[in-house]
Design a protein around this motif. Sequence first.
Motif, mmCIF file in Angstrom:
data_model
loop_
_atom_site.group_PDB
_atom_site.id
_atom_site.type_symbol
_atom_site.label_atom_id
_atom_site.label_comp_id
_atom_site.label_asym_id
_atom_site.label_seq_id
_atom_site.Cartn_x
_atom_site.Cartn_y
_atom_site.Cartn_z
ATOM 1 N N LEU A 113 12.452 11.333 4.027
ATOM 2 C CA LEU A 113 11.099 10.775 4.054
ATOM 3 C C LEU A 113 10.320 11.313 5.245
ATOM 4 C CD1 LEU A 113 11.845 7.018 3.279
ATOM 5 C CD2 LEU A 113 10.744 8.658 1.771
ATOM 6 N N ALA A 114 9.007 11.349 5.104
ATOM 7 C CA ALA A 114 8.149 11.727 6.226
ATOM 8 C C ALA A 114 8.308 10.677 7.327
ATOM 9 C CB ALA A 114 6.700 11.796 5.758
ATOM 10 N N LYS A 115 8.068 11.065 8.565
ATOM 11 C CA LYS A 115 8.297 10.160 9.693
ATOM 12 C C LYS A 115 7.532 8.852 9.564
ATOM 13 C CE LYS A 115 9.446 13.501 13.242
ATOM 14 N NZ LYS A 115 9.092 14.049 14.538
ATOM 15 N N ASN A 116 6.259 8.922 9.167
ATOM 16 C CA ASN A 116 5.486 7.693 9.074
ATOM 17 C C ASN A 116 5.996 6.796 7.952
ATOM 18 O OD1 ASN A 116 4.576 9.408 7.065
ATOM 19 N ND2 ASN A 116 2.422 8.870 7.322
ATOM 20 N N ARG A 117 6.503 7.356 6.880
ATOM 21 C CA ARG A 117 7.069 6.547 5.786
ATOM 22 C C ARG A 117 8.439 5.993 6.170
ATOM 23 N NH1 ARG A 117 2.665 5.390 3.534
ATOM 24 N NH2 ARG A 117 1.786 6.885 2.104
ATOM 25 N N ARG A 118 9.204 6.740 6.912
ATOM 26 C CA ARG A 118 10.551 6.296 7.279
ATOM 27 C C ARG A 118 10.493 5.046 8.148
ATOM 28 N NH1 ARG A 118 15.843 8.513 8.277
ATOM 29 N NH2 ARG A 118 17.101 6.637 8.464
ATOM 30 N N GLY A 119 9.526 4.982 9.063
ATOM 31 C CA GLY A 119 9.382 3.799 9.905
ATOM 32 C C GLY A 119 9.125 2.545 9.084
ATOM 33 N N PHE A 120 8.220 2.638 8.118
ATOM 34 C CA PHE A 120 7.925 1.481 7.269
ATOM 35 C C PHE A 120 9.102 1.160 6.352
ATOM 36 C CE2 PHE A 120 3.428 2.532 8.190
ATOM 37 C CZ PHE A 120 3.095 1.311 8.751
ATOM 38 N N TYR A 121 9.784 2.187 5.882
ATOM 39 C CA TYR A 121 10.966 1.968 5.042
ATOM 40 C C TYR A 121 11.999 1.126 5.799
ATOM 41 C CZ TYR A 121 15.384 3.074 2.703
ATOM 42 O OH TYR A 121 16.602 2.979 2.085
ATOM 43 N N GLU A 122 12.316 1.544 7.014
ATOM 44 C CA GLU A 122 13.321 0.826 7.803
ATOM 45 C C GLU A 122 12.828 -0.567 8.195
ATOM 46 O OE1 GLU A 122 16.329 1.782 8.122
ATOM 47 O OE2 GLU A 122 16.169 3.884 7.578
ATOM 48 N N PHE A 123 11.536 -0.690 8.502
ATOM 49 C CA PHE A 123 10.962 -1.988 8.866
ATOM 50 C C PHE A 123 11.087 -2.976 7.702
ATOM 51 C CE2 PHE A 123 7.289 -4.866 9.261
ATOM 52 C CZ PHE A 123 7.569 -5.414 10.505
ATOM 53 N N MET A 124 10.766 -2.523 6.493
ATOM 54 C CA MET A 124 10.882 -3.411 5.335
ATOM 55 C C MET A 124 12.336 -3.749 5.045
ATOM 56 S SD MET A 124 7.927 -2.194 2.672
ATOM 57 C CE MET A 124 8.222 -0.436 2.790
ATOM 58 N N ARG A 125 13.223 -2.749 5.137
ATOM 59 C CA ARG A 125 14.654 -3.014 4.935
ATOM 60 C C ARG A 125 15.157 -4.068 5.920
ATOM 61 N NH1 ARG A 125 17.525 -1.718 0.505
ATOM 62 N NH2 ARG A 125 17.124 0.390 -0.135
ATOM 63 N N ALA A 126 14.745 -3.936 7.174
ATOM 64 C CA ALA A 126 15.194 -4.862 8.204
ATOM 65 C C ALA A 126 14.678 -6.267 7.940
ATOM 66 C CB ALA A 126 14.727 -4.374 9.576
ATOM 67 N N ASN A 127 13.421 -6.394 7.586
ATOM 68 C CA ASN A 127 12.860 -7.715 7.332
ATOM 69 C C ASN A 127 13.478 -8.376 6.109
ATOM 70 O OD1 ASN A 127 10.831 -8.607 9.293
ATOM 71 N ND2 ASN A 127 9.889 -6.642 8.806
ATOM 72 N N ILE A 128 13.777 -7.596 5.092
ATOM 73 C CA ILE A 128 14.431 -8.154 3.906
ATOM 74 C C ILE A 128 15.834 -8.630 4.262
ATOM 75 C CG2 ILE A 128 15.380 -7.544 1.639
ATOM 76 C CD1 ILE A 128 12.884 -5.728 1.289
ATOM 77 N N ALA A 129 16.558 -7.839 5.061
ATOM 78 C CA ALA A 129 17.900 -8.253 5.497
ATOM 79 C C ALA A 129 17.808 -9.508 6.370
ATOM 80 C CB ALA A 129 18.575 -7.127 6.267
ATOM 81 N N LEU A 130 16.783 -9.595 7.190
ATOM 82 C CA LEU A 130 16.584 -10.768 8.050
ATOM 83 C C LEU A 130 16.313 -12.005 7.206
ATOM 84 C CD1 LEU A 130 16.520 -11.276 11.101
ATOM 85 C CD2 LEU A 130 14.049 -10.980 11.006
ATOM 86 N N LYS A 131 15.500 -11.867 6.178
ATOM 87 C CA LYS A 131 15.208 -12.994 5.283
ATOM 88 C C LYS A 131 16.461 -13.453 4.545
ATOM 89 C CE LYS A 131 10.650 -12.966 5.630
ATOM 90 N NZ LYS A 131 9.997 -13.872 6.522
ATOM 91 N N ARG A 132 17.370 -12.523 4.278
ATOM 92 C CA ARG A 132 18.597 -12.869 3.548
ATOM 93 C C ARG A 132 19.721 -13.335 4.470
ATOM 94 N NH1 ARG A 132 17.340 -8.852 -0.773
ATOM 95 N NH2 ARG A 132 15.896 -10.110 -1.996
ATOM 96 N N GLY A 133 19.495 -13.272 5.781
ATOM 97 C CA GLY A 133 20.494 -13.737 6.734
ATOM 98 C C GLY A 133 21.535 -12.707 7.116
ATOM 99 N N ASP A 134 21.342 -11.455 6.773
ATOM 100 C CA ASP A 134 22.270 -10.385 7.129
ATOM 101 C C ASP A 134 21.788 -9.766 8.446
ATOM 102 O OD1 ASP A 134 24.138 -8.397 7.232
ATOM 103 O OD2 ASP A 134 23.603 -7.479 5.304
ATOM 104 N N TYR A 135 22.183 -10.387 9.561
ATOM 105 C CA TYR A 135 21.626 -10.040 10.869
ATOM 106 C C TYR A 135 22.111 -8.684 11.384
ATOM 107 C CZ TYR A 135 20.231 -14.877 10.640
ATOM 108 O OH TYR A 135 19.681 -16.061 10.237
#
Length: 172
Positions: free
Chosen positions: A78-100
Amino acid sequence: MYNRFGRYVLMAIFTLSASVSLYFQQYQLAAISGLLFCFVLWSHFKQSSVLLASKYFKNSDYDNAEKVLNEVENPDRLAKNRRGFYEFMRANIALKRGDYDKAEFHFQVASRFPLGGKNDKAYVLIHLANLAIRKKDGERALAYTAKAKELANSSRAIEIIKNIEIEANKMA
């Protein structure tokens, strides 16, 4: 803003269009179809479905956002600007699911890529500080808050940082 299947359909249409144009000796149309095919192919690897996932993410539809993010076969492409948002969304979804642990990993990766602005990067560091407090690691939480303090420009972020510092100082 297409998912993987939509991009494949577009590429097939452009290939068919180029073939028909070549059959009827319309070389300019064939060249345009070829360029559009190349653009969609480039978009498939560099942009992927991150924009579509962010639409679902913004509407708090985490299941569909995760489903669309799972279409990204290799996030390293992924392009750098897309990769940041990709990881940010992945992290927030994992946080919402309790996978710290998974959330911490994705937030750390997101902190290395550009996001929307300094304040967004500050929120990533705030999340990392919260996860460090959850693990009872006050020193790491203070390190994250020190870096977040430099980047934060909203009053809400600064207030959250102060609260985290209080908690981290109790542990350290």
